[in-house]
Design a protein around this motif. Structure first.
Motif, short mmCIF file in Angstrom:
data_model
loop_
_atom_site.label_atom_id
_atom_site.label_comp_id
_atom_site.label_asym_id
_atom_site.label_seq_id
_atom_site.Cartn_x
_atom_site.Cartn_y
_atom_site.Cartn_z
N ASP A 57 18.25 -69.22 -42.52
CA ASP A 57 17.15 -69.26 -41.56
C ASP A 57 16.28 -68.01 -41.66
OD1 ASP A 57 18.09 -71.71 -40.65
OD2 ASP A 57 19.37 -70.78 -39.14
N ALA A 58 16.93 -66.86 -41.83
CA ALA A 58 16.18 -65.61 -41.96
C ALA A 58 15.31 -65.62 -43.22
CB ALA A 58 17.13 -64.42 -41.97
N LEU A 59 15.85 -66.15 -44.31
CA LEU A 59 15.09 -66.20 -45.56
C LEU A 59 13.94 -67.20 -45.48
CD1 LEU A 59 17.99 -66.04 -48.15
CD2 LEU A 59 16.16 -64.36 -47.89
N MET A 60 14.16 -68.31 -44.79
CA MET A 60 13.11 -69.32 -44.70
C MET A 60 11.91 -68.83 -43.91
SD MET A 60 14.10 -71.83 -46.55
CE MET A 60 14.82 -70.54 -47.57
N LEU A 64 19.26 -58.98 -52.17
CA LEU A 64 20.58 -59.59 -52.27
C LEU A 64 21.04 -59.97 -50.88
CD1 LEU A 64 20.60 -56.85 -54.23
CD2 LEU A 64 22.87 -57.67 -54.77
N PHE A 65 21.83 -61.03 -50.78
CA PHE A 65 22.29 -61.45 -49.46
C PHE A 65 23.59 -62.22 -49.57
CE2 PHE A 65 18.69 -63.86 -51.13
CZ PHE A 65 19.26 -65.11 -51.39
N ALA A 66 24.46 -62.01 -48.60
CA ALA A 66 25.71 -62.78 -48.50
C ALA A 66 25.44 -64.00 -47.63
CB ALA A 66 26.81 -61.92 -47.89
N PHE A 67 25.97 -65.15 -48.04
CA PHE A 67 25.74 -66.37 -47.26
C PHE A 67 26.90 -67.34 -47.45
CE2 PHE A 67 23.98 -67.19 -51.42
CZ PHE A 67 24.17 -68.54 -51.66
N ALA A 68 27.01 -68.29 -46.53
CA ALA A 68 28.05 -69.32 -46.61
C ALA A 68 27.60 -70.45 -47.52
CB ALA A 68 28.34 -69.86 -45.21
N ASP A 69 28.56 -71.11 -48.17
CA ASP A 69 28.23 -72.05 -49.24
C ASP A 69 27.41 -73.25 -48.79
OD1 ASP A 69 30.22 -74.59 -48.90
OD2 ASP A 69 31.26 -72.79 -48.29
N ASP A 70 27.49 -73.62 -47.50
CA ASP A 70 26.75 -74.81 -47.06
C ASP A 70 25.23 -74.60 -47.06
OD1 ASP A 70 27.39 -73.04 -44.78
OD2 ASP A 70 26.29 -74.51 -43.60
N GLN A 71 24.79 -73.36 -47.27
CA GLN A 71 23.36 -73.07 -47.31
C GLN A 71 22.78 -73.12 -48.73
OE1 GLN A 71 22.56 -69.39 -44.94
NE2 GLN A 71 24.68 -69.61 -44.30
N LEU A 72 23.64 -73.31 -49.73
CA LEU A 72 23.21 -73.20 -51.12
C LEU A 72 22.11 -74.20 -51.47
CD1 LEU A 72 23.81 -71.82 -53.92
CD2 LEU A 72 25.25 -73.82 -54.38
N SER A 73 22.31 -75.46 -51.13
CA SER A 73 21.34 -76.50 -51.51
C SER A 73 19.96 -76.20 -50.98
CB SER A 73 21.82 -77.87 -51.01
OG SER A 73 23.02 -78.25 -51.64
N THR A 74 19.88 -75.78 -49.72
CA THR A 74 18.58 -75.48 -49.12
C THR A 74 17.92 -74.30 -49.82
OG1 THR A 74 19.31 -76.31 -46.97
CG2 THR A 74 17.41 -74.82 -46.98
N LEU A 75 18.71 -73.26 -50.12
CA LEU A 75 18.14 -72.07 -50.75
C LEU A 75 17.64 -72.38 -52.17
CD1 LEU A 75 20.74 -69.40 -49.57
CD2 LEU A 75 18.37 -69.63 -48.82
N VAL A 76 18.37 -73.21 -52.89
CA VAL A 76 17.92 -73.59 -54.23
C VAL A 76 16.67 -74.45 -54.15
CG1 VAL A 76 18.52 -74.89 -56.31
CG2 VAL A 76 20.20 -73.36 -55.27
N ALA A 77 16.66 -75.41 -53.23
CA ALA A 77 15.50 -76.29 -53.09
C ALA A 77 14.26 -75.52 -52.69
CB ALA A 77 15.79 -77.37 -52.06
N ALA A 78 14.44 -74.44 -51.93
CA ALA A 78 13.31 -73.63 -51.48
C ALA A 78 12.85 -72.64 -52.54
CB ALA A 78 13.70 -72.88 -50.21
N GLY A 79 13.55 -72.55 -53.65
CA GLY A 79 13.17 -71.63 -54.71
C GLY A 79 13.65 -70.22 -54.48
#
Length: 417
Positions: A89-92, A101-116
Motif C-alpha cells: 500500500d505504501a509503494l502504491m 529496498l523493502f521487506a514484504f509478505a509474499d501475498d503482495q508479490l503479484s500486485t507489486l509485479v503487476a504494478a511494475g
C-alpha cells in the motif's frame, strides 16, 4: 565478514524503464552487473524499508555492507520503518518515491509485479539452489523470481504455558479453554483478521482461493448438506467464543496478556517467540494448532503459510547496488543473524538446518503445523467480509441473525467482482 561473489559474475542485468514513455533508458542497461556497479561509483543513496522491530538489526547489516564495499562508492544508506504487511500500500502511493529496498509478505508479490515495482532478479538459479523450495515458489511468478527469499516462517501456531497446559492438553482446544477458564486465564486468538479465521474452515472440505484472473475469489464456506457445513463451523466458533477462557484480541493484546500473566495460550507466529519466552521462562512451549469440536467430531485447525522477502524497486536510481544489498541482507550469514536476534526462521537451506534453528520450539511448531497449512493466495475482497463475520461470532451473534444468512453474506462479499 562475508562477501557476495555470485552477483559479480558478469551476468546481464535487465535494467529498468520508468513508466512514462519519454523517460530515457539508463545508460547502464546493457552493461554486465559488475560493470553497472563500477559505473555507479559516486554517491549511492539507498533507502531500506523494514519492520520496526528489525531496525537495529538492519542497521547492523547495512553497516557491515558499507564496510565490505568501502571505496567502491560513497554510500548513504538509510533504514526506515515500514510494516511488511502494509508495504504494498505504501509503494502504491508512489513507486518513484518509495524505498529502494523493502521487506514484504509474499501475498503482495503479484500486485507489486503487476504494478511494475519489481523486475526479474539476477542469478536466479543460485538463489533457487540456496533457498527452500516453498520460499522460492512464493517469490516467483510463472517460475520467474522477482524477490529475494528472506524468511520461511510467516505462519502461525500455538504458544502455551506448560506450567498450566501439558503437551497433551495442547492438542485440544476444548481442553485449553477448560484449563484457562478454571485458572481465570485466557486463550487468545485474533478473530478480527481473516488470516487467522481461515484456521476454522481450512480442513473442513470447504474452500476459498484466488480465481484464474488473479483478482477475484471463489468461496464455499457457506456450503450446505455436507459432512461439515458452514453453519457447523459458525456454531463451533460461537461455542468457543462463549467460553470464559476465550479472548478475541490482536497481536498487541496477545503479547500484553502474555506479559501480565492473563494469557496462558494463544495463536501467533515466530515474530513473538523472543517476547513469549522472556515472559514465560521455563513454561515457554509451542506446538501445532489444536483440534476443535465441530459437527460432532474433532477437526484439526488449519493455517495459512507465508514467507517474507526483499524486493528492489524497479525505479531505484541505484538498482545494481540495491540488488547487491538485497542479496547481502538475505545471505546465509544474515539469515542466521536474523534468527539469533529476532527468532525468525530462515529460508536459506543451510541456515534452516542449523542446530539452533532445529531446536527452536517456535520453528518446530511451525514445521509441525506446516502439514496443515497452505500458501495464502486470495484477492483483496476476502478480508473485510471475513472480519465482519468473525467479529459477529466473537461477540456471540448479538443480533441473533440466522447463521446461514451470515455465511451467505460473507461468501457473497468474498467472491464479489
Amino acid at each position: 565478514m562475508f562477501l557476495i561473489s555470485v552477483l559479480l559474475s558478469g551476468c546481464t542485468a535487465p535494467g529498468y524503464t520508468k513508466a512514462s514513455d519519454d523517460t530515457e533508458e539508463p545508460k547502464t542497461k546493457n552493461l554486465s552487473f559488475e560493470e553497472q556497479l563500477a559505473a555507479d561509483s559516486g554517491e549511492v543513496d539507498l533507502v531500506v524499508w523494514g519492520a520496526e522491530e528489525d531496525q537495529e538489526m538492519l542497521q547492523q547489516i547495512v553497516t557491515e555492507f558499507q564496510e565490505a564495499y568501502k571505496g567502491q562508492a560513497e554510500f548513504h544508506i538509510t533504514c526506515e520503518i515500514q510494516s511488511e504487511s502494509a508495504c504494498k500500500d505504501a509503494l502504491m502511493d508512489g513507486l518513484e518515491e518509495g524505498a529502494d529496498l523493502f521487506a514484504f509478505a509474499d501475498d503482495q508479490l503479484s500486485t507489486l509485479v503487476a504494478a511494475g515495482a519489481l523486475e526479474p532478479i539476477e542469478n536466479q538459479e543460485q538463489i533457487r539452489a540456496d533457498n527452500l523450495e516453498g520460499a522460492v515458489e512464493a517469490a516467483s511468478i510463472n517460475d520467474t523470481l522477482y524477490a529475494w527469499p528472506l524468511t520461511a516462517d510467516n505462519g502461525y501456531f500455538l504458544y502455551y504455558n506448560s506450567r498450566y497446559i501439558s503437551k497433551e492438553d495442547a492438542t485440544s482446544l476444548d481442553r485449553i479453554l477448560e484449563i484457562a477458564a478454571a485458572q481465570n486465564k485466557k486463550f487468545a486468538m485474533d478473530w478480527s483478521s481473516g488470516w487467522y479465521v481461515y484456521s476454522f474452515f481450512g480442513n473442513t472440505g470447504m474452500e476459498v482461493g484466488l480465481n484464474e484472473d488473479g483478482i477475484t475469489n471463489y468461496c464455499t464456506w457457506n456450503q450446505k448438506g455436507t459432512a461439515v457445513s458452514g453453519t457447523d463451523v459458525a456454531q463451533a466458533m460461537l461455542d468457543i467464543a462463549s467460553s470464559p477462557g476465550f479472548l478475541n484480541t490482536d497481536d498487541t493484546g496477545f503479547l500484553e496478556g502474555v506479559k501480565d500473566g492473563s494469557v496462558i495460550a494463544g495463536v501467533s507466529g515466530v515474530w513473538n517467540s523472543v517476547a513469549v519466552e522472556e515472559a514465560w521462562g521455563n513454561g515457554y512451549a509451542a506446538g501445532k494448532l489444536p483440534l476443535y469440536s465441530c459437527a460432532g467430531g474433532q477437526i484439526q485447525m488449519a493455517s495459512f503459510s507465508g514467507y517474507k522477502m526483499i524486493g528492489v524497486n524497479a525505479y531505484s536510481d541505484h538498482h545494481a547496488w540495491a540488488s547487491l544489498l538485497a542479496q547481502w541482507i538475505t545471505s546465509e550469514a544474515n539469515q542466521q543473524l536474523r534468527f539469533q536476534l529476532r527468532g525468525q526462521g530462515p529460508s536459506n537451506r543451510i541456515a534452516s538446518q542449523s542446530a539452533a534453528v532445529q531446536d527452536s520450539p517456535a520453528i518446530a511448531a511451525l514445521l509441525a503445523q506446516s502439514e496443515y497449512a497452505c500458501l495464502q493466495r486470495i484477492g483483496g475482497n476476502y478480508w473485510d467480509p471475513v472480519t465482519s463475520f468473525a467479529t459477529t461470532m466473537a461477540s456471540g451473534n448479538p443480533g441473533g441473525k440466522n447463521l446461514q444468512e451470515l455465511l451467505d453474506e460473507m461468501a457473497e462479499g468474498i467472491t464479489a467482482p
